[in-house]
Design a protein around this motif. Structure first.
Motif, PDB file in Angstrom:
ATOM      1  N   ARG A  67     -15.531   8.915  13.025  1.00 31.51           N
ATOM      2  CA  ARG A  67     -15.459   7.493  12.718  1.00 31.51           C
ATOM      3  C   ARG A  67     -16.868   6.967  12.516  1.00 31.51           C
TER       4      ARG A  67
ATOM      5  N   THR B 183     -15.534  -2.740   9.667  1.00 31.31           N
ATOM      6  CA  THR B 183     -15.246  -1.652  10.601  1.00 31.31           C
ATOM      7  C   THR B 183     -16.424  -1.422  11.535  1.00 31.31           C
ATOM      8  N   SER B 184     -16.149  -1.246  12.795  1.00 34.52           N
ATOM      9  CA  SER B 184     -17.190  -1.053  13.796  1.00 34.52           C
ATOM     10  C   SER B 184     -18.107   0.113  13.440  1.00 34.52           C
TER      11      SER B 184
ATOM     12  N   ASP C 123     -18.561   4.527  13.860  1.00 39.41           N
ATOM     13  CA  ASP C 123     -19.377   4.189  15.028  1.00 39.41           C
ATOM     14  C   ASP C 123     -19.817   5.406  15.835  1.00 39.41           C
TER      15      ASP C 123
ATOM     16  N   PRO D 280     -15.104   4.194   5.855  1.00 41.08           N
ATOM     17  CA  PRO D 280     -13.849   3.442   5.688  1.00 41.08           C
ATOM     18  C   PRO D 280     -14.020   2.317   4.676  1.00 41.08           C
TER      19      PRO D 280
ATOM     20  N   THR E 268     -13.864  -0.931   4.627  1.00 39.32           N
ATOM     21  CA  THR E 268     -14.254  -2.297   4.933  1.00 39.32           C
ATOM     22  C   THR E 268     -15.555  -2.330   5.711  1.00 39.32           C
TER      23      THR E 268
ATOM     24  N   ASP F  49     -13.597   8.106   7.024  1.00 40.02           N
ATOM     25  CA  ASP F  49     -12.619   7.181   6.444  1.00 40.02           C
ATOM     26  C   ASP F  49     -11.336   7.183   7.257  1.00 40.02           C
ATOM     27  N   TYR F  50     -11.451   6.709   8.498  1.00 37.66           N
ATOM     28  CA  TYR F  50     -10.302   6.613   9.413  1.00 37.66           C
ATOM     29  C   TYR F  50      -9.345   5.525   8.918  1.00 37.66           C
TER      30      TYR F  50
END
Length: 322
Positions: A157, A189-190, A159, A184, A186, A112-113
């Motif tokens: 993260r 998010t990548s 990705d 995260p 959304t 959850d960056y």
């Protein structure tokens, strides 16, 4: 064999996303909504997720080359839900109960960056542990009784999460039964959708609220129809469960939603978790009962009152029964 659990999606500050596939990489182009902090519609959410899934389908080698090794090491699970249903809270509660009470070795990947809320809670609790003789003694007693060290939490993260977990598993002598991910807020998010596609099961906490239910049902249908039904992915099931049950709500309301879910071949889990304000209560400065903690399992009376023990047993039954 370890299993993954992933958490957290919010529908505020989302953006519509289109993906252009090349042989070398996935290029993501994002167009922000005109109004900040807007809430996107169910149709827009569906189109957003379908764009990501189409990208995965068109580039078949993307999933297999980037995530195959990690997916083979750790068949995954996921906890998903709309805002306000307590995804991160359930991640901490389930992780601690599985690890400290049910004898399963758990690893948590906090993706959850940039807030890394679970990792931040762990740091606060370790600082409190360093100052408190009461919590030090409690930790010693817990270790003597269970032989368990605290479950590790990784800072990563979306990705790069599977790679980070794979490196940790390769370097750690411990054998883990579950890996839980906190994602995260959304789906734009990548790496989020790619990570979901590499999981084993999806658990969706639900609340009897129209907007939350529309989002939850839409997402659950997409996972079941596009991932569970596709042989190329490892997702084996999607499991909605009722959380934050309010006794003041009319029972027919839940029956109605259950009928809608069954119509889409979505079976609701048997465990219903009641609403309790103490879900978000962390360790007290001096001493006191434990509710949500990364260092200790929830107080037994609280665990039984909220049916968290039943929830963990049902998760174990779904994931470990062949």
């Amino acid at each position: 064999m370890a299993r993954y659990v992933v958490t957290t999606f919010r529908f505020r500050q989302l953006s519509t996303t289109s993906l252009l596939i090349t042989r070398q990489q996935i290029e993501i182009k994002t167009m922000n909504f005109q109004q900040p902090n807007t809430t996107i519609s169910t149709r827009e959410l569906r189109l957003l997720i379908e764009d990501h899934l189409k990208a995965l389908w068109e580039e078949k080698s993307f999933l297999s080359t980037q995530y195959a090794q990690a997916a083979n090491l750790i068949p995954p699970l996921m906890i998903w839900g709309a805002p306000g249903v307590g995804k991160s809270t359930f991640t901490v509660l389930v992780a601690s109960l599985l690890h400290y009470r049910f004898g399963r070795r758990v690893l948590v990947a906090d993706c959850d960056y940039p807030q890394w809320s679970i990792l931040d809670q762990r740091r606060r609790e370790l600082a409190l542990l360093d100052r408190s003789k009461y919590y030090k003694l409690t930790m010693i007693r817990q270790f003597k009784a269970s032989g368990r060290k605290i479950w590790p939490v990784l800072e990563c993260r979306a990705d790069t999460a599977l790679d980070a977990v794979s490196r940790h598993l390769a370097s750690d002598d411990e054998t883990y039964d579950y890996v839980l991910f906190d994602l995260p807020g959304t789906v734009a998010t990548s790496g989020v959708i790619s990570l979901i596609a590499a999981l084993e099961r999806v658990f969706i906490p639900m609340k009897a609220d129209r907007m939350i239910m529309e989002s939850s049902i839409t997402f659950a249908r997409l996972v079941r129809e596009k991932l569970v039904a596709a042989d190329r992915y490892t997702v084996r099931g999607v499991h909605p469960f009722w959380s934050m049950i309010d006794k003041r709500e009319r029972t027919p309301l839940y029956d109605h939603y259950d009928e809608v879910l069954r119509a889409y071949s979505l079976e609701v889990m048997q465990t219903h978790v009641p609403a309790r304000s103490r879900f978000s209560r962390e360790l007290q400065p001096l001493s006191g009962p434990v509710y949500r903690s990364t260092l200790y399992p929830a107080n037994e009376s609280f665990m039984l009152e909220c049916r968290l023990d039943a929830l963990c047993r049902e998760i174990i039954s779904l994931t470990e029964t062949k």
